[in-house]
Design a protein around this motif. Structure first.
Motif, PDB file in Angstrom:
ATOM      1  N   PHE A  80      34.188 -22.735  15.671  1.00 30.31           N
ATOM      2  CA  PHE A  80      33.181 -21.874  16.290  1.00 30.31           C
ATOM      3  C   PHE A  80      32.186 -22.712  17.097  1.00 30.31           C
ATOM      4  N   HIS A  81      31.684 -23.805  16.502  1.00 30.49           N
ATOM      5  CA  HIS A  81      30.723 -24.671  17.203  1.00 30.49           C
ATOM      6  C   HIS A  81      31.354 -25.298  18.446  1.00 30.49           C
ATOM      7  N   GLU A  82      32.643 -25.675  18.355  1.00 37.28           N
ATOM      8  CA  GLU A  82      33.317 -26.279  19.508  1.00 37.28           C
ATOM      9  C   GLU A  82      33.468 -25.272  20.640  1.00 37.28           C
ATOM     10  N   GLU A  83      33.807 -24.029  20.288  1.00 38.82           N
ATOM     11  CA  GLU A  83      33.982 -23.001  21.316  1.00 38.82           C
ATOM     12  C   GLU A  83      32.656 -22.644  21.988  1.00 38.82           C
ATOM     13  N   GLN A  84      31.562 -22.691  21.222  1.00 34.71           N
ATOM     14  CA  GLN A  84      30.263 -22.338  21.778  1.00 34.71           C
ATOM     15  C   GLN A  84      29.804 -23.323  22.857  1.00 34.71           C
ATOM     16  N   LYS A  85      30.364 -24.522  22.853  1.00 34.98           N
ATOM     17  CA  LYS A  85      30.005 -25.523  23.861  1.00 34.98           C
ATOM     18  C   LYS A  85      30.734 -25.293  25.183  1.00 34.98           C
ATOM     19  N   LYS A  86      31.757 -24.430  25.164  1.00 39.30           N
ATOM     20  CA  LYS A  86      32.545 -24.189  26.374  1.00 39.30           C
ATOM     21  C   LYS A  86      31.907 -23.119  27.251  1.00 39.30           C
ATOM     22  N   GLU A  87      32.280 -23.142  28.530  1.00 33.96           N
ATOM     23  CA  GLU A  87      31.722 -22.172  29.482  1.00 33.96           C
ATOM     24  C   GLU A  87      32.193 -20.761  29.154  1.00 33.96           C
ATOM     25  N   ASN A  88      33.456 -20.608  28.801  1.00 35.58           N
ATOM     26  CA  ASN A  88      34.006 -19.301  28.425  1.00 35.58           C
ATOM     27  C   ASN A  88      34.583 -19.402  27.002  1.00 35.58           C
ATOM     28  N   PRO A  89      33.726 -19.344  26.005  1.00 35.35           N
ATOM     29  CA  PRO A  89      34.193 -19.546  24.625  1.00 35.35           C
ATOM     30  C   PRO A  89      35.067 -18.387  24.127  1.00 35.35           C
ATOM     31  N   MET A  90      36.105 -18.736  23.384  1.00 38.51           N
ATOM     32  CA  MET A  90      36.940 -17.723  22.748  1.00 38.51           C
ATOM     33  C   MET A  90      36.314 -17.332  21.414  1.00 38.51           C
ATOM     34  N   PRO A  91      36.494 -16.091  20.989  1.00 42.97           N
ATOM     35  CA  PRO A  91      35.925 -15.684  19.695  1.00 42.97           C
ATOM     36  C   PRO A  91      36.670 -16.363  18.543  1.00 42.97           C
ATOM     37  N   VAL A  92      35.947 -16.726  17.520  1.00 41.45           N
ATOM     38  CA  VAL A  92      36.528 -17.282  16.290  1.00 41.45           C
ATOM     39  C   VAL A  92      36.319 -16.253  15.188  1.00 41.45           C
TER      40      VAL A  92
END
Length: 414
Positions: A80-92
């Motif tokens: 979740f923390h890794e995805e939040q750093k992305k421009e278009n995060p995928m839901p976890v």
């Protein structure tokens, strides 16, 4: 987690079976690619054994113990923390049947869902096996006169698509009189038929309309799968046992009657019991003997009821544990407390039914002792919903308690 699956694979129960099944599935997927990189699934998804986000430091801030559940939460939280750093995060999303696990995920800010594919969508709308239809009084008169009623002659049902095979209909006078009729829908003839409901069988008489419906299903040999649900004291077991005795001992339609129930304790288990198989099973089968004792109450005998049943050679009372691998032809089979069975266990049970046999599944989906099941995911509920469109099955939910006023009050208030 792989380690947890591995630790459970040798268990001789449903958990162990599932662990072994998961292992075989993963082994087949391994042939298609590397599981640590992700293997595509036929439905378009991707399955992956996660190795890069297993650090526990983030979860230790909230939950100090490094249990297996918390290690799974750590993987979800790190993703979740890794995805939040992305421009278009995928839901976890964490999917688990463990309620506490979902609560923990919520406190960490991770979306969580229950595993829903083994549940019916809406338990409150569970198929009851009967409906009430208000009709013109002439329709009721015609039903009694002609002994049957084509569906086409009931204009009130023209807009109703979901009339299932062997579903019961209570016709009531739309003008408010006491005139009424109860019928069962015959899918083969597309008509409504009278119920076969004698005054009594083995001194057991139907006391309400749902019990009359149940008796109609139990007596009909063309309906080999019958499910009866209802709260404690509604008469499910008693009706089934009375008709079982009639069909086997009187009419001799079936060669043998088999009564089985799962070994699932209510509350704390009493542990291992001494004695041979029959002595070990006796406490579990006591409710069945209680019903037999009621049925035989008017037949004068000084013999213990358990000895009476043992003396009737074509009555077999068995634990459901021993049913796997059997083929049961031309027998009347009753499975009591079927709400404590998983979908896999009830599939295994029904698939044992041989040629010319009839199986009756009894239980209360709201009274479950199996810790892994609930009212929407147990095997009995699954059978009720999935078999309702089959001409080979019939179902009734019994509503009114008939055991005693005390029992009915407890079922309602507690």
């Amino acid at each position: 987690m792989i380690e947890e699956i591995d630790s459970m694979k040798n268990l001789q129960n449903e958990v162990g079976r599932n662990a072994r099944l998961v292992g075989r599935i993963l082994d087949r997927l391994r042939e298609k690619g590397k599981l640590n990189e992700g293997v595509p699934l036929e439905n378009g998804g991707l399955i992956k054994i996660e190795l890069n986000h297993i650090a526990n430091e983030t979860v230790k801030e909230h939950f100090l113990e490094i249990a297996n559940d918390n290690r799974i939460l750590a993987v979800a939280l790190n993703l979740f923390h890794e995805e939040q750093k992305k421009e278009n995060p995928m839901p976890v999303i964490l999917v688990s049947k463990d309620v506490i696990m979902r609560v923990k995920a919520d406190t960490l800010g991770i979306s969580s869902q229950d595993y829903l594919s083994d549940k019916i969508k809406n338990y409150d709308a569970l198929y009851t096996g009967f409906i009430t239809v208000f009709v013109h009084p002439s329709t009721i008169d015609s039903f009694y006169t002609e002994k049957h009623l084509p569906k086409s002659q009931v204009p009130e049902l023209k807009e109703t698509i979901d009339i299932y095979p062997n579903q019961f209909v209570i016709f009531k006078d739309s003008f408010g009189s006491n005139k009424s009729a109860v019928a069962r829908y015959n899918k083969y003839t597309d008509s409504f038929e009278h119920l076969y409901s004698p005054e009594s069988v083995w001194d057991v008489s139907p006391r309400n309309v749902q019990q009359r419906m149940a008796m109609d299903l139990l007596v009909n040999d063309s309906i080999p799968i019958v499910t009866l649900t209802g709260k404690s004291g509604t008469g499910k077991s008693l009706l089934a046992l009375a008709w079982e005795l009639s069909k086997v001992l009187d009419e001799k339609v079936y060669n043998k009657l088999l009564i089985a129930r799962p070994i699932v304790p209510m509350g704390n288990d009493i542990g291992y019991l001494p004695g041979d198989k029959e002595e070990k099973l006796k406490p579990w089968m006591k409710p069945i003997y209680d019903n037999f004792e009621y049925i035989f109450r008017n037949r004068k005998t000084d013999t213990n009821i358990e000895d009476v049943i043992a003396g009737i050679k074509n009555i077999e009372i068995e634990a459901l544990t021993y049913i796997r691998g059997r083929s049961i032809p031309k027998q009347f089979i009753i499975i009591d407390e079927a709400q404590n069975l998983t979908r896999h266990e009830i599939k295994t049970t029904i698939s044992r039914v041989g040629e010319s046999s009839k199986i009756v599944l009894l239980g209360d989906p709201e009274q479950i002792d199996n810790p892994y099941l609930d009212a929407t995911s147990n095997g009995l509920t699954q059978v009720v919903e999935k078999f309702k469109e089959s001409k080979l099955s019939g179902h009734v939910t019994l509503i009114k308690g008939e055991r005693s006023k005390v029992a009915e009050l407890a079922a309602k208030l507690l």
